[in-house]
Design an enzyme around this catalytic site. Structure first.
Site, PDB file in Angstrom:
ATOM      1  N   ARG A  34       0.845  -1.055   0.107  1.00 42.31           N
ATOM      2  CA  ARG A  34       0.280   0.022  -0.404  1.00 42.31           C
ATOM      3  C   ARG A  34       0.594   1.261   0.125  1.00 42.31           C
ATOM      4  O   ARG A  34       1.930   1.423   0.992  1.00 42.31           O
ATOM      5  CB  ARG A  34      -1.249   0.109   1.200  1.00 42.31           C
ATOM      6  CG  ARG A  34      -2.127   1.286   1.432  1.00 42.31           C
ATOM      7  CD  ARG A  34      -2.488   1.321   2.738  1.00 42.31           C
ATOM      8  NE  ARG A  34      -3.814   0.389   3.262  1.00 42.31           N
ATOM      9  CZ  ARG A  34      -3.848  -0.370   3.541  1.00 42.31           C
ATOM     10  NH1 ARG A  34      -3.980  -0.224   5.138  1.00 42.31           N
ATOM     11  NH2 ARG A  34      -4.724  -1.925   3.377  1.00 42.31           N
ATOM     12  N   HIS A  83       1.522  -1.673   5.495  1.00 38.40           N
ATOM     13  CA  HIS A  83       1.554  -2.729   3.919  1.00 38.40           C
ATOM     14  C   HIS A  83       2.768  -1.891   2.973  1.00 38.40           C
ATOM     15  O   HIS A  83       2.668  -2.189   1.980  1.00 38.40           O
ATOM     16  CB  HIS A  83      -0.017  -2.655   3.483  1.00 38.40           C
ATOM     17  CG  HIS A  83      -1.158  -2.847   4.630  1.00 38.40           C
ATOM     18  ND1 HIS A  83      -1.165  -4.326   3.698  1.00 38.40           N
ATOM     19  CD2 HIS A  83      -1.979  -2.852   5.169  1.00 38.40           C
ATOM     20  CE1 HIS A  83      -2.559  -4.791   3.927  1.00 38.40           C
ATOM     21  NE2 HIS A  83      -2.810  -4.097   5.075  1.00 38.40           N
ATOM     22  N   HIS A 139      -5.947  -9.635   8.649  1.00 38.30           N
ATOM     23  CA  HIS A 139      -4.768  -8.619   8.267  1.00 38.30           C
ATOM     24  C   HIS A 139      -3.311  -9.650   8.828  1.00 38.30           C
ATOM     25  O   HIS A 139      -3.864  -9.841  10.157  1.00 38.30           O
ATOM     26  CB  HIS A 139      -4.427  -7.600   8.710  1.00 38.30           C
ATOM     27  CG  HIS A 139      -3.377  -6.627   9.260  1.00 38.30           C
ATOM     28  ND1 HIS A 139      -3.486  -5.146   8.367  1.00 38.30           N
ATOM     29  CD2 HIS A 139      -2.583  -6.472  10.169  1.00 38.30           C
ATOM     30  CE1 HIS A 139      -2.254  -4.696   8.414  1.00 38.30           C
ATOM     31  NE2 HIS A 139      -1.841  -5.635   9.222  1.00 38.30           N
ATOM     32  N   GLU A 157      -7.942  -7.642  13.606  1.00 40.54           N
ATOM     33  CA  GLU A 157      -9.099  -7.673  11.987  1.00 40.54           C
ATOM     34  C   GLU A 157      -8.531  -8.726  11.293  1.00 40.54           C
ATOM     35  O   GLU A 157      -8.042  -9.343  11.344  1.00 40.54           O
ATOM     36  CB  GLU A 157      -8.222  -6.775  10.617  1.00 40.54           C
ATOM     37  CG  GLU A 157      -8.259  -5.193  11.039  1.00 40.54           C
ATOM     38  CD  GLU A 157      -7.846  -4.765   9.842  1.00 40.54           C
ATOM     39  OE1 GLU A 157      -8.000  -3.106   9.787  1.00 40.54           O
ATOM     40  OE2 GLU A 157      -6.802  -4.795   9.880  1.00 40.54           O
ATOM     41  N   ASP A 208      -3.736  -8.559   3.538  1.00 39.04           N
ATOM     42  CA  ASP A 208      -4.940  -8.578   4.198  1.00 39.04           C
ATOM     43  C   ASP A 208      -5.430  -9.727   3.127  1.00 39.04           C
ATOM     44  O   ASP A 208      -5.501  -9.359   1.461  1.00 39.04           O
ATOM     45  CB  ASP A 208      -6.135  -7.252   3.295  1.00 39.04           C
ATOM     46  CG  ASP A 208      -5.436  -5.934   4.257  1.00 39.04           C
ATOM     47  OD1 ASP A 208      -4.752  -6.487   5.210  1.00 39.04           O
ATOM     48  OD2 ASP A 208      -6.022  -5.173   4.395  1.00 39.04           O
TER      49      ASP A 208
END
Length: 187
Positions: free
Chosen positions: A71, A116, A184, A181, A123
């Site tokens: 990311r 990320h 994750h 999460e 994810d």
């Protein structure tokens, strides 16, 4: 692309992906800055560990579906700008039903400096190899709510078992989980 970064599907055969932030199907409701194509990118070390996870999942009758790996910081910056905009209600019920946009950062669902961005956080979810259907995990990707936490109350035994399968697959392959999460994991 940086030398150590690769398209995951070119290195790990049998991986499925749906890069949610390159699409309209994410909590912002539109493609996110920095995601130019619906592909996932990770480091070579990440891909080696993911190959182990793919093999473990396959032995249990599952495949891996990746939603996000690398990311860029400009995507995180886009998330921060989005959180400051007035609520339009389009994605609230699905992705953050019990909090307001700025609370995503305060409660740890979205980071201002994302792990990320190193290319070794993922994810993901499981799907059944025999049918191609997603395993029921008791919640969708990016649901920023207590139902997404590991050990969440109110999910079915099957959903809990599927989460436990994913967790054991990933941890056994060298990844660490994130308590808020179920999807994750970080190498």
């Amino acid at each position: 692309m940086k030398d150590d970064f690769v398209f995951v599907d070119e290195v790990v055969p049998g991986i499925r992906w749906d890069a949610k932030y390159a699409t309209w199907d994410n909590f912002t409701g539109k493609p996110v800055d920095g995601y130019l194509v619906n592909r996932v990118v990770g480091t070579r070390a990440f891909c080696a560990a993911l190959e182990k996870a793919r093999e473990k999942a396959e032995s249990l009758g599952f495949g891996l579906l990746l939603w996000d790996v690398y990311r860029p910081q400009r995507a995180v910056d886009c998330f921060m700008r989005w959180a400051e905009q007035p609520e339009d209600g389009r994605k609230k019920l699905r992705h953050y039903p019990n909090i307001d946009r700025p609370q995503m950062f305060e409660k740890g669902y979205v980071a201002t400096k994302s792990g990320h961005s190193r290319g070794s956080t993922v994810d993901l979810t499981l799907y059944h190899l025999d049918t191609g259907e997603l395993a029921d995990m008791g919640g969708d990707h990016d649901v920023m709510d207590v139902v997404s936490h590991h050990g969440a109350a109110g999910i079915t035994p099957e959903q809990e078992k599927n989460r436990e399968h994913l967790c054991s697959i990933m941890v056994d392959s060298g990844f660490g989980s994130y308590e808020f999460e179920w999807w994750h994991y970080t190498l």
